[in-house]
Motif scaffolding. Structure first.
Motif, mmCIF file in Angstrom:
data_model
loop_
_atom_site.group_PDB
_atom_site.id
_atom_site.type_symbol
_atom_site.label_atom_id
_atom_site.label_comp_id
_atom_site.label_asym_id
_atom_site.label_seq_id
_atom_site.Cartn_x
_atom_site.Cartn_y
_atom_site.Cartn_z
ATOM 1 N N ARG A 1 -4.766 29.993 36.469
ATOM 2 C CA ARG A 1 -4.071 28.712 36.309
ATOM 3 C C ARG A 1 -4.984 27.542 36.657
ATOM 4 O O ARG A 1 -5.029 26.535 35.945
ATOM 5 N N GLU A 2 -5.729 27.664 37.738
ATOM 6 C CA GLU A 2 -6.607 26.571 38.153
ATOM 7 C C GLU A 2 -7.720 26.335 37.141
ATOM 8 O O GLU A 2 -8.117 25.191 36.898
ATOM 9 N N VAL A 3 -8.220 27.407 36.552
ATOM 10 C CA VAL A 3 -9.274 27.247 35.541
ATOM 11 C C VAL A 3 -8.724 26.529 34.314
ATOM 12 O O VAL A 3 -9.369 25.634 33.752
ATOM 13 N N ILE A 4 -7.514 26.902 33.887
ATOM 14 C CA ILE A 4 -6.910 26.273 32.711
ATOM 15 C C ILE A 4 -6.688 24.783 32.940
ATOM 16 O O ILE A 4 -6.876 23.962 32.034
ATOM 17 N N GLU A 5 -6.288 24.413 34.152
ATOM 18 C CA GLU A 5 -5.999 23.011 34.447
ATOM 19 C C GLU A 5 -7.258 22.198 34.743
ATOM 20 O O GLU A 5 -7.176 20.977 34.895
ATOM 21 N N SER A 6 -8.408 22.846 34.833
ATOM 22 C CA SER A 6 -9.655 22.132 35.093
ATOM 23 C C SER A 6 -10.294 21.711 33.771
ATOM 24 O O SER A 6 -9.735 21.915 32.692
ATOM 25 N N ASP A 7 -11.491 21.148 33.861
ATOM 26 C CA ASP A 7 -12.207 20.732 32.653
ATOM 27 C C ASP A 7 -13.213 21.787 32.205
ATOM 28 O O ASP A 7 -14.157 21.484 31.469
ATOM 29 N N ALA A 8 -13.006 23.034 32.630
ATOM 30 C CA ALA A 8 -13.965 24.095 32.321
ATOM 31 C C ALA A 8 -14.085 24.340 30.820
ATOM 32 O O ALA A 8 -15.173 24.649 30.320
ATOM 33 N N PHE A 9 -12.985 24.185 30.082
ATOM 34 C CA PHE A 9 -13.034 24.437 28.639
ATOM 35 C C PHE A 9 -13.829 23.351 27.917
ATOM 36 O O PHE A 9 -14.551 23.633 26.959
ATOM 37 N N ASP A 10 -13.708 22.115 28.374
ATOM 38 C CA ASP A 10 -14.519 21.042 27.790
ATOM 39 C C ASP A 10 -16.000 21.255 28.098
ATOM 40 O O ASP A 10 -16.866 21.012 27.250
ATOM 41 N N GLN A 11 -16.277 21.715 29.306
ATOM 42 C CA GLN A 11 -17.664 22.004 29.658
ATOM 43 C C GLN A 11 -18.213 23.152 28.814
ATOM 44 O O GLN A 11 -19.391 23.151 28.439
ATOM 45 N N ALA A 12 -17.351 24.121 28.511
ATOM 46 C CA ALA A 12 -17.780 25.244 27.671
ATOM 47 C C ALA A 12 -18.163 24.759 26.277
ATOM 48 O O ALA A 12 -19.137 25.246 25.681
#
Length: 391
Positions: A333-344
């Motif tokens: 959940r925390e990963v989804i709510e972070s900006d990790a996907f934009d960084q990817a």
């Protein structure tokens, strides 16, 4: 003294009138709005009706477990389900067949917009990392049903209200519902349609999860994959649980479990879903199209830090499994709510530039590299196999 008695009687009569005789109309949000005369055409009286949904539970669970692969089937599932909800509300309101047909036509107009909301929210909440972990914890299908309930609960009231207001005659957006302890059309859809259907799916999901979990023990799978991981997120969390044993409401034994875990979550792109390189010689543009980033793997390494078992309480495997699964969900959940996907995505562009620029410049120094990503709408339209971004 008599004056006080008369005043008390008048106040009491007023209270009785407003509580039992004065009816408030319900607007599209279910709140009352007052007008002096209620037109006959905006008065509604509910009649008994059973909710009917022609649903294949086995097929529905398969679609919910893999919404991207079965995107068109997911679209049809939502379409049929919402039509069943609207039809049930119309039956309870005693509407004639002519209005029922209009309600279905009105929904068909709104479905193209709603289907994208349902799909985007469902995919965002659904654990699409890998089905192995949820299957192993015997809750893969159950989690999918929970996500469907969360998403459907979010949009059902808006759907019902907008369709009814568009089709039925209302007084300033309000409908007058007769009877005591009545519910709004939205409440009818949620309580009599959505919840019973979710209950049916949950029962089937529990059986499905148990069967798949037991079968996983004997299953050995080898398969080829094509993945591009561009981000890794590491985290650590802990959870503490107090388990009590009570006799006649009195606590007689306590057990305490403390579990910590570290997670390593990799985010990237499943290239077997979609990967395309297009060369436009006229514009001198090389376009690389990738799927949307997603969680490729989520490894969780739990550790029991404290285990105090009370004299009348045994800690079973289900207690450990539930707590470990809670930690796994919280990491995700925390990963989804972070900006990790934009960084990817940014990292993917850098990688494509590093890998392909030398090749592109060897063809012609005037070529430019572009990196694009397939939008979720392309899956709903059944077009991820074609380039959704033509030059």
């Amino acid at each position: 003294m008599k004056l006080l008695v008369y005043l008390a009687a008048i106040v009491l009569a007023g209270i009785i009138y407003f509580k039992y005789f004065k009816k408030e109309p319900l607007n599209e949000r279910g709140f009352g709005s007052t007008y002096t005369e209620v037109p006959e055409e905006v008065q509604i009286k509910y009649i008994p009706a059973d909710f009917e949904a022609d649903l294949d539970e086995e097929m529905a669970l398969a679609v919910l477990s893999n919404p991207v692969r079965y995107a068109r089937e997911f679209d049809q599932l939502i379409f049929d389900f919402n039509r069943a909800l609207l039809n049930h509300v119309a039956n309870r309101m005693g509407l004639p067949d002519t209005l029922k047909v209009q309600i279905q036509k009105e929904y068909e107009k709104q479905h193209p917009y709603l289907r994208k909301l349902y799909f985007d929210d469902f995919v965002a909440l659904k654990d699409t990392t890998d089905n192995i972990a949820p299957v192993w914890y015997e809750n893969e299908s159950s989690n999918a049903v929970d996500v469907l309930y969360e998403v459907a609960s979010k949009y059902t009231c808006t759907l019902v209200n907008q369709v009814l207001v568009a089709v039925l005659k209302t007084h300033e957006g309000s409908l007058y519902v007769k009877g005591s302890k009545i519910n709004t059309p939205c409440g009818v859809a949620l309580l009599e349609g959505l919840q019973p259907l979710i209950k049916r799916l949950k029962e089937s999901a529990a059986i499905n999860d148990f069967s798949r979990s037991k079968g996983l023990i004997e299953e050995k799978v080898e398969r080829a994959i094509a993945e591009l991981a561009t981000m890794e997120v590491r985290d650590k969390k802990a959870i503490n649980r107090e388990l009590q044993t009570k006799i006649w409401g009195i606590n007689v034994s306590n057990s305490s479990v403390e579990i910590s875990a570290i997670s390593i979550i990799k985010i990237g792109f499943k290239l077997d879903k979609y990967f395309n390189i297009d060369i436009n010689s006229k514009r001198k543009v090389v376009t690389v199209t990738l799927p949307q980033p997603e969680i490729l793997s989520a490894d969780v390494y739990p550790r029991v830090d404290r285990l105090d078992i009370g004299w009348m309480r045994e800690v079973g495997s289900i207690d450990f499994n539930r707590n470990i699964d809670l930690l796994r969900k919280e990491f995700r959940r925390e990963v989804i709510e972070s900006d990790a996907f934009d960084q990817a995505k940014s990292r993917a562009y850098e990688l494509m530039e590093t890998m392909l620029t030398p090749l592109i410049t060897s063809l012609d120094k005037g070529y430019v590299l572009r990196v694009k990503f397939v939008e979720p709408q392309a899956y709903l339209d059944g077009k991820p196999a074609d380039d959704p971004f033509p030059n």
